[in-house]
Motif scaffolding. Structure first.
Motif, short mmCIF file in Angstrom:
data_model
loop_
_atom_site.label_atom_id
_atom_site.label_comp_id
_atom_site.label_asym_id
_atom_site.label_seq_id
_atom_site.Cartn_x
_atom_site.Cartn_y
_atom_site.Cartn_z
N ALA A 112 0.84 -1.22 0.00
CA ALA A 112 0.00 0.00 0.00
C ALA A 112 0.87 1.25 0.00
CB ALA A 112 -0.93 -0.01 1.21
N ARG A 113 1.94 1.22 0.77
CA ARG A 113 2.84 2.39 0.83
C ARG A 113 3.40 2.70 -0.56
NH1 ARG A 113 7.97 3.76 1.02
NH2 ARG A 113 8.70 1.62 0.70
N GLN A 114 3.78 1.64 -1.27
CA GLN A 114 4.39 1.85 -2.59
C GLN A 114 3.41 2.41 -3.62
OE1 GLN A 114 6.36 -1.76 -3.86
NE2 GLN A 114 7.42 -1.94 -1.91
N VAL A 115 2.14 1.97 -3.56
CA VAL A 115 1.19 2.36 -4.62
C VAL A 115 0.26 3.49 -4.19
CG1 VAL A 115 1.25 0.04 -5.66
CG2 VAL A 115 -0.54 0.61 -4.00
N GLN A 116 0.43 4.02 -2.99
CA GLN A 116 -0.57 4.94 -2.42
C GLN A 116 -0.88 6.15 -3.31
OE1 GLN A 116 0.65 7.27 1.04
NE2 GLN A 116 2.70 6.42 0.88
N ALA A 117 0.12 6.61 -4.08
CA ALA A 117 -0.10 7.82 -4.89
C ALA A 117 -1.14 7.60 -5.98
CB ALA A 117 1.22 8.27 -5.51
N ASP A 118 -1.42 6.33 -6.33
CA ASP A 118 -2.42 6.04 -7.37
C ASP A 118 -3.85 6.07 -6.85
OD1 ASP A 118 -0.23 5.54 -8.93
OD2 ASP A 118 -0.30 3.37 -8.68
N PHE A 119 -4.03 6.31 -5.54
CA PHE A 119 -5.37 6.18 -4.95
C PHE A 119 -5.77 7.44 -4.17
CE2 PHE A 119 -3.70 1.98 -5.65
CZ PHE A 119 -4.76 1.33 -6.26
N ASP A 120 -7.11 7.66 -4.10
CA ASP A 120 -7.63 8.79 -3.31
C ASP A 120 -7.75 8.43 -1.83
OD1 ASP A 120 -8.05 10.40 -5.61
OD2 ASP A 120 -9.84 9.21 -6.05
N ILE A 121 -8.16 7.17 -1.59
CA ILE A 121 -8.35 6.72 -0.20
C ILE A 121 -7.88 5.26 -0.09
CG2 ILE A 121 -10.02 6.21 1.66
CD1 ILE A 121 -11.79 8.34 0.77
N ILE A 122 -7.25 4.96 1.03
CA ILE A 122 -6.94 3.56 1.36
C ILE A 122 -7.95 3.15 2.43
CG2 ILE A 122 -5.22 2.02 2.38
CD1 ILE A 122 -3.07 3.99 1.34
N VAL A 123 -8.59 1.99 2.26
CA VAL A 123 -9.58 1.56 3.24
C VAL A 123 -9.07 0.32 3.97
CG1 VAL A 123 -12.01 1.08 3.66
CG2 VAL A 123 -11.33 2.33 1.60
N ASN A 124 -8.95 0.44 5.28
CA ASN A 124 -8.42 -0.65 6.10
C ASN A 124 -9.57 -1.45 6.71
OD1 ASN A 124 -6.94 -2.25 7.95
ND2 ASN A 124 -7.27 -0.70 9.54
N PHE A 125 -9.59 -2.77 6.47
CA PHE A 125 -10.61 -3.65 7.06
C PHE A 125 -10.03 -4.51 8.18
CE2 PHE A 125 -14.33 -3.06 4.42
CZ PHE A 125 -13.80 -2.42 3.31
N ALA A 126 -8.76 -4.28 8.52
CA ALA A 126 -8.11 -5.14 9.52
C ALA A 126 -8.30 -4.56 10.92
CB ALA A 126 -6.62 -5.23 9.22
N TYR A 127 -8.61 -5.44 11.87
CA TYR A 127 -8.65 -5.04 13.27
C TYR A 127 -7.26 -5.34 13.83
CZ TYR A 127 -10.43 -4.58 18.05
OH TYR A 127 -10.66 -4.19 19.34
N ASP A 128 -6.30 -4.53 13.43
CA ASP A 128 -4.90 -4.76 13.80
C ASP A 128 -4.21 -3.44 14.09
OD1 ASP A 128 -4.05 -7.69 13.52
OD2 ASP A 128 -5.32 -7.35 11.76
#
Ligand code: UDP
Length: 371
Positions: free
Chosen positions: A99-115
């Protein structure tokens, strides 16, 4: 919007190990794609579930990037004060490195992990992270890190129900979606005339309290069909030994289309969790088939079931209460169950709430948080 959805690291999508969040993520993804957004899903890889994903047509159509690594230990198997554990070659860490590497291609990152890790990483990312939290409070370390994100990034943490939110010390900083998932109602068929049998659906694990449903089946003599991932074999063996004469049958873990074929033929579903269930996807799946829900009055199901109309809410941990509710099942009109699912849990309604949440993260307004 361009969205990157990160799945739970406790199991591959379609494995059942992740519980309801697997269906939730898959449904959100389908609805957002239908609305014209673009997205990518990041999930743990597993050769074993590849065949299962193929057979589950909804999953095979989704754009999934599979990441290798060691699965995360489920939070509910640990104690509240335990430190955070991350195994070597952690799939969780690998997914977030991707996710860190590709983040610039996205408007939002959505986390579904309870971590812990995704919350900890939130301030270090340039792309905003939305956290979809599908469990109630289980760990002090998680509460702490989630609270700091909730305060630093207002509106970024969404929960399913008020009952779930109230388990967190930072409840007022959460966005309460009022639902844990919407479902594709066209996949669930209404069944007006069930057989004389009951259903229990969920991961076979102690927090789900299967033994109380088994006890109720033994007392009433009504067969209980059990569906779900076998997560704790010892727990299951203990139940079998304790109730050798109960009329129960473990049917296995089925993809949605198969599951609903079996579930819809039951007079009711019993939901007997020991923990505060954040939502309880199986409740809305049952309602969609016209199956009344008999649930302990605790956590998510207590906000889903219309007591006396689409099921019964029973005193928590009371097998007698379950038995009494089963005796009153004839008073429930199954068509009202289906109607409730249509009125409250369609993909359309779900998509509207999720879209609103994301838009608010991109352009904050004065929308209220959880009330
Ligand atoms: N489920 C399934 N096949 C089965 C039994 C269960 O796909 O044979 C799925 C069900 O559709 C639901 C999930 O398992 O989405 C259980 O989720 P729930 O929210 O009820 O509980 P959790 O496991 O998250 O605690």
């Amino acid at each position: 919007m361009k969205l990157l959805l990160l799945s739970t690291p406790v199991g591959p999508l379609g494995s059942g190990l992740g519980g309801g969040v697997e269906l939730t993520l898959s449904n959100i993804a389908q609805e957002l794609l239908r609305r014209g957004h673009t997205l990518k899903i990041v999930a743990p890889v597993s050769a074993r579930v590849a065949a299962l994903q193929e057979s589950d047509s909804s999953l095979s159509k989704l754009p999934i990037v599979e990441i290798p690594g060691t699965l995360q230990i489920p939070a509910q198997t640990q104690n509240r004060s335990d430190p955070i554990l991350i195994p070597a070659n952690s799939v969780l860490a690998n997914m977030w490195e991707y996710a860190r590497q590709v983040q610039a291609d996205f408007d939002i990152i959505v986390n579904f992990a309870y971590d812990w890790l995704p919350f900890y990483l939130t301030p270090f990312f340039q792309t905003p992270i939305a956290h979809f939290v599908s469990m109630a409070s289980l760990s002090d370390a998680m509460d702490k890190i989630m609270e700091s994100v909730a305060i630093k990034f207002p509106g970024s943490i969404a929960v399913c129900t008020r009952a779930q939110a109230e388990t967190f010390p930072f409840a007022r900083h959460c966005i309460c979606l009022g639902m844990g998932s919407g479902i594709d109602l066209s996949l669930y068929d209404f069944c007006p005339h069930p057989e004389n049998q009951l259903a229990w659906v969920g991961r076979i694990a102690p927090e789900k309290g299967l033994e109380d449903a088994v006890a109720a089946a033994e007392i009433t003599g009504i067969p209980l069909k059990i569906f779900g991932k076998m997560q704790d074999e010892n727990y299951w063996q203990q139940i079998c030994q304790h109730y050798p004469n109960a009329p129960i049958e473990y049917r296995g873990f089925f993809p949605t289309v198969e599951l609903q074929k079996q579930l819809r033929q039951c007079r009711a579903i019993l939901m007997t969790p020991r923990w505060v269930e954040a939502f309880g996807n199986v409740a809305i799946e049952a309602l969609a088939c016209g199956v009344p829900v008999i649930a302990y009055q605790r956590g998510g199901p207590s906000e889903i079931v219309r007591d006396g109309e689409t099921g019964f809410l029973v005193k928590p941990d009371s097998v007698d209460g379950l038995v009494q509710a089963i005796a009153r099942l004839h008073t429930i009109d199954r068509s009202r169950c289906r109607r409730q699912a249509e009125e409250e849990y369609s993909m359309e309604i779900w998509g509207n709430r999720i879209e609103k949440w994301f838009r608010n993260i991109l352009k904050p307004s004065s929308s209220p948080a959880c009330d």
